[in-house]
Design a protein around this motif. Structure first.
Motif, PDB file in Angstrom:
ATOM      1  N   ARG A   1       1.865  -4.501   7.518  1.00 36.89           N
ATOM      2  CA  ARG A   1       2.536  -6.323   7.067  1.00 36.89           C
ATOM      3  C   ARG A   1       3.114  -6.862   7.871  1.00 36.89           C
ATOM      4  NH1 ARG A   1       1.245  -6.137   1.967  1.00 36.89           N
ATOM      5  NH2 ARG A   1      -0.286  -5.873   2.233  1.00 36.89           N
TER       6      ARG A   1
ATOM      7  N   TRP B   1       3.283 -10.246  10.352  1.00 33.11           N
ATOM      8  CA  TRP B   1       3.722 -11.204   9.828  1.00 33.11           C
ATOM      9  C   TRP B   1       5.287 -11.638  10.690  1.00 33.11           C
ATOM     10  CZ3 TRP B   1       3.287 -11.746   4.255  1.00 33.11           C
ATOM     11  CH2 TRP B   1       2.531 -11.534   3.566  1.00 33.11           C
TER      12      TRP B   1
ATOM     13  N   THR C   1      -1.252 -10.008  -2.214  1.00 36.25           N
ATOM     14  CA  THR C   1      -2.112  -9.405  -0.987  1.00 36.25           C
ATOM     15  C   THR C   1      -2.638  -8.572  -2.033  1.00 36.25           C
ATOM     16  OG1 THR C   1      -1.340 -10.074   0.970  1.00 36.25           O
ATOM     17  CG2 THR C   1      -2.870  -8.276   1.058  1.00 36.25           C
TER      18      THR C   1
ATOM     19  N   THR D   1      -5.235 -12.616   0.742  1.00 37.19           N
ATOM     20  CA  THR D   1      -3.745 -12.617   0.431  1.00 37.19           C
ATOM     21  C   THR D   1      -3.386 -14.588  -0.286  1.00 37.19           C
ATOM     22  OG1 THR D   1      -2.976 -11.906   2.207  1.00 37.19           O
ATOM     23  CG2 THR D   1      -0.989 -13.139   1.225  1.00 37.19           C
TER      24      THR D   1
ATOM     25  N   THR E   1      -3.613 -14.676   5.965  1.00 32.88           N
ATOM     26  CA  THR E   1      -4.427 -13.053   6.144  1.00 32.88           C
ATOM     27  C   THR E   1      -5.019 -12.746   4.826  1.00 32.88           C
ATOM     28  OG1 THR E   1      -1.545 -12.342   6.196  1.00 32.88           O
ATOM     29  CG2 THR E   1      -2.904 -11.046   5.501  1.00 32.88           C
TER      30      THR E   1
END
Length: 149
Positions: free
Chosen positions: A138, A142, A99, A83, A80
């Protein structure tokens, strides 16, 4: 007079931006077990739950073995943008990532812990009260990468 005020405002904005980007990262404060309080009232499995300043997700063993999910999540998180791993490891059973937002570099902390009954994930901001939904978004991304959905 207006020039001085504008200069002072600009200096304050730059000082704030520097503080956000350079504030010390304390793994001892952020690499903590995701609280079970978020799930004490029968919260959902396999569903991202947005909350003030963050989001949570608890993946059941129906999705996969918690240790295997944590290993896959580590690879997804590290892929990501902006991150990095702050603390922990797959072997330790818990990892915390940081992040940063693109513009200001605001840090969000996400901790995932493999437990016998599933993978518990908590994502939260460091500064302010509202994350404007970025932590939930996010986690949904994920989760989709983890589950192929």
């Amino acid at each position: 007079m207006a020039v001085w005020m504008l200069g002072g405002l600009l200096a304050a904005v730059l000082a704030f931006a520097a503080y956000v980007r350079l504030a010390p990262l304390d793994p001892g404060r952020w690499d903590v077990s995701p609280s079970v309080l978020a799930w004490d009232n029968g919260g959902p499995w396999d569903e991202v739950v947005a909350m003030e300043g963050g989001a949570s997700l608890r993946l059941s063993t129906a999705v996969g073995a918690p240790d295997a999910l944590l290993a896959r999540l580590d690879a997804i998180a590290l892929a990501t943008p902006r991150t990095q791993r702050l603390a922990g490891s797959v072997e330790a059973g818990r990892i915390t990532w940081i992040t940063r937002s693109a513009l200001w570099g605001f840090p969000d902390y996400t901790t995932a812990e493999a437990r016998p009954d599933g993978l518990y994930i908590l994502s939260r901001l460091r500064f302010g009260r509202s994350d404007m939904g970025v932590n939930a978004a996010r986690l949904k991304g994920w989760q989709a990468s983890l589950t192929g959905g």
